[in-house]
Enzyme design. Structure first.
Site, short mmCIF file in Angstrom:
data_model
loop_
_atom_site.label_atom_id
_atom_site.label_comp_id
_atom_site.label_asym_id
_atom_site.label_seq_id
_atom_site.Cartn_x
_atom_site.Cartn_y
_atom_site.Cartn_z
N ASN A 153 0.85 -1.19 0.00
CA ASN A 153 0.00 0.00 0.00
C ASN A 153 0.89 1.24 0.00
OD1 ASN A 153 -1.89 1.98 0.35
ND2 ASN A 153 -2.91 1.02 2.09
N ASN A 158 -5.79 6.43 -1.39
CA ASN A 158 -6.69 5.92 -2.42
C ASN A 158 -7.25 4.54 -2.08
OD1 ASN A 158 -4.67 4.03 -2.99
ND2 ASN A 158 -3.96 5.06 -4.84
N ASP A 159 -7.19 4.15 -0.81
CA ASP A 159 -7.68 2.82 -0.42
C ASP A 159 -9.15 2.62 -0.77
OD1 ASP A 159 -5.17 2.43 0.52
OD2 ASP A 159 -5.71 2.22 2.64
N GLY A 178 -5.95 -2.48 -0.04
CA GLY A 178 -5.30 -1.19 -0.23
C GLY A 178 -4.01 -1.20 -1.02
N ASP A 180 -1.53 -1.03 -4.10
CA ASP A 180 -1.75 -0.17 -5.27
C ASP A 180 -0.49 -0.07 -6.13
OD1 ASP A 180 -0.11 1.49 -3.69
OD2 ASP A 180 -1.82 2.64 -2.94
N ASP A 345 -5.92 -13.70 -19.85
CA ASP A 345 -6.72 -14.55 -18.99
C ASP A 345 -7.70 -15.38 -19.82
OD1 ASP A 345 -7.71 -15.14 -16.17
OD2 ASP A 345 -9.55 -14.39 -17.10
N GLU A 374 -3.41 -17.95 -21.15
CA GLU A 374 -3.74 -18.95 -20.14
C GLU A 374 -4.51 -20.09 -20.83
OE1 GLU A 374 -5.84 -19.21 -15.75
OE2 GLU A 374 -6.84 -18.07 -17.33
#
Length: 633
Positions: A153, A158-159, A178, A180, A345, A374
Site C-alpha cells: 500500500n 486511495n484505499d 489497499g 496499489d 486470462d 492462459e
C-alpha cells in the site's frame, strides 16, 4: 431549448448582462447551447488515438443520448470510411483513416437536417519513437507475478474511492486491502534484487463489483485504472520506472468477459454484444470440446458462450464491433502505457477465430511483442494446439497466432513430484522427464511460460509444507528448463497458502507492505531468519540466471531418471550447464560416463549455489533431496 435559455438569461438579467447589450446576449446564449448539446456525448472510446499506426484505421465509439440521429463529418482532410449504427440509438461507431496524418486534433461535426448541431474534438497523439519495434518478454526474462491489492500500500489515500462501491477493509480476507501501483513502484528495487526482469500484475482496470473486487477480473471500465490502484498516469509511470531499471511490464488482459458492473451492461450497444440465454448459463469449462471432432454442438457452444460466473458477462467476439473494440483497447494500452507484453486470462474461452484475429492484430502492429495465453489444460497436445503455427492446430486449419502458452502440465507435475520418493515407472522425476519428452508437440518450446504456482493455485510452499529443500528443487528446475520462468510474489520469503481455504489464503498480504506491519520482508533487516534463507537462495538463483545464455535459449538434452535422480543439460556452442536433481531420500553417487555426449571434454563443474567445484570426470556425489547447478569448465 433556446426559449429555456432565454428565460434563464432573463432571470439573471440584472446580474449577467444589460438588456441593451444584444451581442453579449447572443454570445452567452450560444455558450449555454454548446454546453447542452455537447453533453449528449457521455463517452468516447478510444479516448484518443495515435498517428502513424500500421493499421491506419480506427473505429471511434461515440456514446450519448440519441447520438445516432446525427450525421457525422470532419473539417479535416481525414476521411470517414465507415459509420455504423446499431439497434441502440445511443451509440455511433465512426471509422476514420489516419494514413499519412501526423499528430493533430480532429473536429467532428455532428449534423442534423444538414445543419451543424455541435462539434467534438478528437486527438491523434504522437507515438513514441520506434514504438512498433518494442521488444516483448522472452526466455531471457524472469517474470514476477503480483496481486497488486495484496502486495504493498504505497498510497493509503486511495484505499477507497467515491466512484467505486467496495471500500477498503483489511480485516476482511476477501475484501480490498489497499495495495496499489504506488506500492509496486516503491518496491521495484526489491523485485529487481530477486533477479526478476519483468512484472506481471493481475488486472488493474476498474472493477466496480460490490464485493471481491480486489482480483479485478470483472472489469467495469477497460480504459480506466481502478482509482483504488491509482490513475492511468500512475500506470504509465510504473512502466517508465521499470524501463529505467531495464525491466518490463506485462499487462493481464481479459478478452473473454467483463464484469456485471461494466458501464455498457446498463445500456448494451447491441443485443448480441454479450452472450445471452433465457436462463443463466455457466460455461462447462470443457475447452477440449473446441477441437474435439466428436464433441456435440451444444457442449461446444456452452463452453465458449456460457458465462464464467454470474458476475462476468461473456463477450461475443463473433460480433465485429466487439472484436474491434477489444483489438483497439489492447493496442491503446500498449501505446499509451508503453507495455512490453500481455498475459491473457482464459484465452481459449473466447471464440477461437475471434481471439486469433485479436492476437494477430497486435502482433501485426508490434512484431516483437509477446503474448502469453492462459491455456489451463492438462494435456500437452491440447496446450500445443494453441501456440502459434501449431501443426496440431493446422490439422483443423486453425492458427491462434498466440506466441506463448503456459505450461500447466509442468505445473501439475510440480504439485506432486517432490513428495514422491519412489521414482519408478511414472512417479517422481519421471513425471518431469515425461513432460519434456512431449516438447516435440510445441512449435516453440522456448516460448512457454513455466511456473510452479500462480494466483489461482495452491502455493508451492503449502504443497511442500515449507520444506526448504523441496522449494530449492522446484525453483532450480523452473530457472533452468526451457521457457520463461515466472515467480509468484511472496514465495521467495516462504509464503504459503491453501486454496481449499479460499482464494484469500493464496493471496495474502505481503508482510511489510502496510504501515504498522511488524514484519517487513522487503528489507533484509526486517525479514526473519527463515525468510532470509528463502530470499537469499531465490535471489542468487535468478540473478545467476540473468547472466547465463545457455538457460535462456540453449538447447536441452535430458536423461531418463534413475533412482529418482534427473540429469539434464542446457547448452550453447560456448557454454554448458549440467543440472542434477536428487529427489530420493538417499545420497547418490552419479557415474558420469553415461552423460559423455554432453560433458565432452569438460573436467569440472562449479555449483552456482554453493560455489563448490566438482570433478566430473567419473562420478558426482549429491545429497538427498537436493540440487546441483553446475557450470562446466
Amino acid at each position: 431549448m433556446i426559449i429555456k435559455m432565454c428565460l434563464f438569461m432573463n432571470k439573471f438579467d440584472s446580474v449577467l448582462i444589460k438588456k441593451t447589450d444584444f451581442l453579449k446576449r447572443i454570445t452567452l446564449l450560444l455558450f449555454f447551447m454548446s454546453l447542452t448539446l455537447t453533453a449528449q456525448i457521455d463517452k468516447i472510446e478510444p479516448p484518443f488515438w495515435f498517428a502513424g499506426m500500421h493499421n491506419p484505421e480506427v473505429q471511434i465509439m461515440f456514446y450519448g443520448k440519441d447520438i445516432a440521429q446525427y450525421q457525422v463529418a470532419t473539417t479535416n482532410s481525414i476521411a470517414i470510411t465507415d459509420i455504423k449504427k446499431t439497434e441502440n440509438p445511443n451509440y455511433l461507431f465512426v471509422t476514420i483513416n489516419t494514413e499519412g496524418t501526423e499528430a493533430t486534433t480532429i473536429d467532428f461535426l455532428f449534423k442534423k437536417d444538414d445543419k451543424v448541431a455541435f462539434t467534438q474534438k478528437y486527438t491523434l497523439k504522437q507515438r513514441r519513437q520506434n514504438s512498433a519495434k518494442r521488444k516483448g518478454f522472452d526466455a531471457s526474462d524472469m517474470i514476477y507475478l503480483i496481486m497488486p491489492d495484496r502486495f504493498a500500500n504505497g498510497n493509503p489515500k486511495n484505499d477507497s474511492s467515491k466512484d467505486t462501491q467496495e471500500k477498503s477493509d483489511r480485516n476482511l480476507p476477501g475484501g480490498r486491502h489497499g495495495g496499489d501501483i504506488e506500492g509496486i513502484i516503491k518496491n521495484l528495487d526489491y523485485i529487481s534484487s530477486l533477479g526478476a526482469t519483468a512484472i506481471w500484475s493481475t488486472p488493474l482496470s476498474e472493477d466496480n463489483d460490490k464485493t471481491f473486487s480486489y482480483h479485478t477480473y470483472a472489469q467495469s471500465d477497460v480504459y480506466k485504472i481502478d482509482p483504488r490502484y491509482g490513475t492511468n498516469d500512475d500506470y504509465k509511470r510504473l512502466a517508465s520506472e521499470l524501463h529505467k531499471k531495464d525491466m518490463k511490464l506485462v499487462m493481464d488482459y481479459v478478452t473473454n468477459h467483463w464484469g456485471i458492473e461494466h458501464w455498457m451492461m446498463k445500456d448494451l450497444p447491441t443485443n448480441d454484444w454479450i452472450h445471452q440465454f433465457e436462463n443463466f448459463t455457466q460455461t462447462n469449462h470443457k475447452r477440449s470440446t473446441i477441437n474435439d471432432i466428436n464433441a456435440s454442438k451444444i457442449d461446444r457452444d456452452i463452453c465458449l458462450d456460457g458465462w464464467f460466473v454470474s458476475t462476468m458477462p461473456d463477450l461475443n467476439q463473433k460480433n465485429p464491433l466487439v472484436l474491434n473494440y477489444l483489438k483497439q483497447n489492447a493496442i491503446w494500452w500498449i501505446e499509451y502505457a508503453d507495455l512490453d507484453g500481455f498475459r491473457v486470462d482464459t484465452y481459449n474461452y473466447s471464440d477461437p477465430e475471434g481471439i486469433a484475429a485479436w492476437t494477430k492484430s497486435i502482433t501485426d502492429e508490434y512484431p516483437n511483442f509477446n503474448i502469453a495465453g492462459e491455456i489451463w489444460m492438462h494435456n500437452q497436445a491440447q496446450m500445443a494446439y494453441w501456440q502459434k503455427d501449431s501443426k496440431i492446430g493446422a490439422i483443423q486449419n486453425y492458427n491462434s497466432n498466440l506466441p506463448t502458452v503456459m505450461d500447466f502440465t509442468l505445473h501439475d507435475a510440480l504439485g506432486t513430484v517432490f513428495n514422491e520418493d519412489d521414482g519408478s515407472w511414472d512417479k517422481g522425476m519421471l513425471r518431469i522427464y515425461d513432460n519434456f519428452s512431449n516438447d516435440f508437440l510445441y512449435p516453440n518450446p522456448n516460448n512457454i511460460l513455466v511456473f510452479a504456482e500462480n494466483h489461482d493455485t495452491n502455493r508451492i510452499n503449502e504443497v511442500y509444507k515449507n520444506d526448504f529443500k523441496k522449494y530449492q528443487m522446484t525453483m532450480a528446475l523452473i530457472a533452468t528448463v526451457r521457457g520463461i520462468p515466472q515467480l509468484y510474489y511472496g514465495s521467495e520469503i516462504g509464503m504459503s497458502g491453501d486454496k481449499d481455504k479460499g482464494d484469500a489464503d493464496i493471496r495474502q498480504d505481503f508482510p511489510g507492505g502496510w504501515l504498522g506491519d511488524q514484519n517487513n520482508a522487503f528489507i533484509k533487516e526486517g525479514r526473519t531468519e527463515l525468510q532470509n534463507k528463502y530470499f537469499d537462495f531465490t535471489s542468487k538463483l535468478f540473478n545467476w540466471r540473468k547472466t547465463n545464455e545457455a538457460v535462456h535459449f540453449g538447447k536441452m538434452t535430458h536423461y531418463i531418471p534413475e533412482n529418482n535422480v534427473y540429469v539434464y543439460f542446457r547448452y550453447t556452442d560456448k557454454k554448458t550447464v549440467m543440472m542434477i536433481i536428487n529427489n530420493s531420500q538417499d545420497r547418490q553417487t552419479i557415474k558420469t560416463d553415461r552423460f559423455q555426449e554432453n560433458i565432452k571434454n569438460y573436467q569440472n563443474g562449479k555449483d552456482i549455489l554453493t560455489d563448490n567445484s566438482f570433478n566430473i570426470a567419473s562420478e558426482i556425489v549429491i545429497d538427498s533431496k537436493s540440487v546441483l547447478i553446475l557450470e562446466l569448465e
